[in-house]
Scaffold this motif. Sequence first.
Motif, mmCIF file in Angstrom:
data_model
loop_
_atom_site.group_PDB
_atom_site.id
_atom_site.type_symbol
_atom_site.label_atom_id
_atom_site.label_comp_id
_atom_site.label_asym_id
_atom_site.label_seq_id
_atom_site.Cartn_x
_atom_site.Cartn_y
_atom_site.Cartn_z
ATOM 1 N N MET A 136 0.838 -1.200 0.000
ATOM 2 C CA MET A 136 0.000 0.000 0.000
ATOM 3 C C MET A 136 0.875 1.253 0.000
ATOM 4 O O MET A 136 0.620 2.218 -0.739
ATOM 5 C CB MET A 136 -0.923 0.008 1.219
ATOM 6 N N LEU A 137 1.924 1.247 0.811
ATOM 7 C CA LEU A 137 2.844 2.382 0.812
ATOM 8 C C LEU A 137 3.461 2.584 -0.566
ATOM 9 O O LEU A 137 3.572 3.713 -1.056
ATOM 10 C CB LEU A 137 3.942 2.159 1.854
ATOM 11 N N GLN A 138 3.873 1.495 -1.213
ATOM 12 C CA GLN A 138 4.470 1.601 -2.541
ATOM 13 C C GLN A 138 3.488 2.184 -3.552
ATOM 14 O O GLN A 138 3.879 2.964 -4.433
ATOM 15 C CB GLN A 138 4.961 0.224 -3.007
ATOM 16 N N PHE A 139 2.221 1.807 -3.434
ATOM 17 C CA PHE A 139 1.214 2.379 -4.328
ATOM 18 C C PHE A 139 1.149 3.889 -4.156
ATOM 19 O O PHE A 139 1.158 4.647 -5.129
ATOM 20 C CB PHE A 139 -0.156 1.759 -4.053
ATOM 21 N N PHE A 140 1.110 4.343 -2.905
ATOM 22 C CA PHE A 140 1.011 5.781 -2.665
ATOM 23 C C PHE A 140 2.301 6.503 -3.039
ATOM 24 O O PHE A 140 2.259 7.658 -3.489
ATOM 25 C CB PHE A 140 0.620 6.044 -1.208
ATOM 26 N N TYR A 141 3.466 5.849 -2.892
ATOM 27 C CA TYR A 141 4.704 6.446 -3.390
ATOM 28 C C TYR A 141 4.585 6.677 -4.893
ATOM 29 O O TYR A 141 4.964 7.733 -5.411
ATOM 30 C CB TYR A 141 5.908 5.527 -3.152
ATOM 31 N N ALA A 142 4.093 5.645 -5.604
ATOM 32 C CA ALA A 142 3.983 5.741 -7.063
ATOM 33 C C ALA A 142 3.001 6.828 -7.479
ATOM 34 O O ALA A 142 3.178 7.465 -8.528
ATOM 35 C CB ALA A 142 3.551 4.386 -7.643
ATOM 36 N N CYS A 143 1.974 7.055 -6.655
ATOM 37 C CA CYS A 143 0.990 8.100 -6.944
ATOM 38 C C CYS A 143 1.547 9.495 -6.682
ATOM 39 O O CYS A 143 1.013 10.487 -7.182
ATOM 40 C CB CYS A 143 -0.255 7.923 -6.073
#
Length: 327
Positions: A179-186
């Motif tokens: 989930m953190l990686q998704f938000f980093y990518a966003c």
Amino acid sequence: MTLIDHPAGRDAALYPVFEDLKMGRYRRVKELLAETGHNWQLRTFRSQVIALYAAHTRAIDYWHQEEPTNPDALMMWARVLTQRMFHLQRPANNPAVINAANHARRACRAAIQACQQCPVAWVCLLALAQFDSDPRYKQDAAEHWAPSQTVDALPQGPWPLFWAVRQRDPENREAYQRMLQFFYACGGGAHAFAQWTAMRAGECSILHMPPLYAYAEDYRRRRNSHQTSDFRYWNDHRVRHYVEQARDSWFTYLDADTRSSPALSIDLNLLAYALTVTGVEGAGPVFEAIGPYVTAMPWQSIAPRSNWAEDFHQARAYALDQQPASR
């Protein structure tokens, strides 16, 4: 002390598996996963580490071809296809990347159908969500851009996938990392998610660790763009608060057996690093729990230096020296 820098860490049962994978064999993978059973924490960890190596071989491809209905083979096939996505050196909107992601998602769905209670394939779907992190294409994948359905003002994201993992394994550490990686990518939302997680974590919960991961990634990016310094960043009172909370509300409660779990190696290394750079007390017992099993995150990836091993040894020696003398 000779450091052991290997993703398997202290999990001795994993090392023979890598020899099999090098020769394109899957027998030991199959046996180890059968032994792991429904220990979801260990199954998630082992399957992730195996996939790091298996993605460069054909071993799991052969297993999937020979036993296409075996739940473990289907799960590892999903793992390997997901891992291979991270090796593609192309933009996320490239047709080849889109096709590969869709192929991996189909493998995940097949694994889910084969074993409904296992969280691993759902974790893989979470990992794949970051390849659909461009908000211009929200309408193309509703499960990646859903509201959080909480009372808090959290950003849209792959919440249905996240809730599916939590339903099966409430504190699945990799799910929170994905989930953190998704938000980093966003480009935003990681800190809000991490702090929301920690605020709802109970005593002895690993969910006190996500803020440290969010701060570590934020620091890495700021340092790479020359926007901060070690002292200024890590001495922020908000950072120190979450470091103290991870120490006091998670690590302090762990017994010796839990501290030696191979699945917690990265968490322990990050906590030791954070205690060291913030100057917060209590790093000694964390370094003792780590032993020689150093991890690339954080010692190499957050603040890469040619002498990272020396940095680890110095930090460890100082922390152990600061411990109160036993009576």
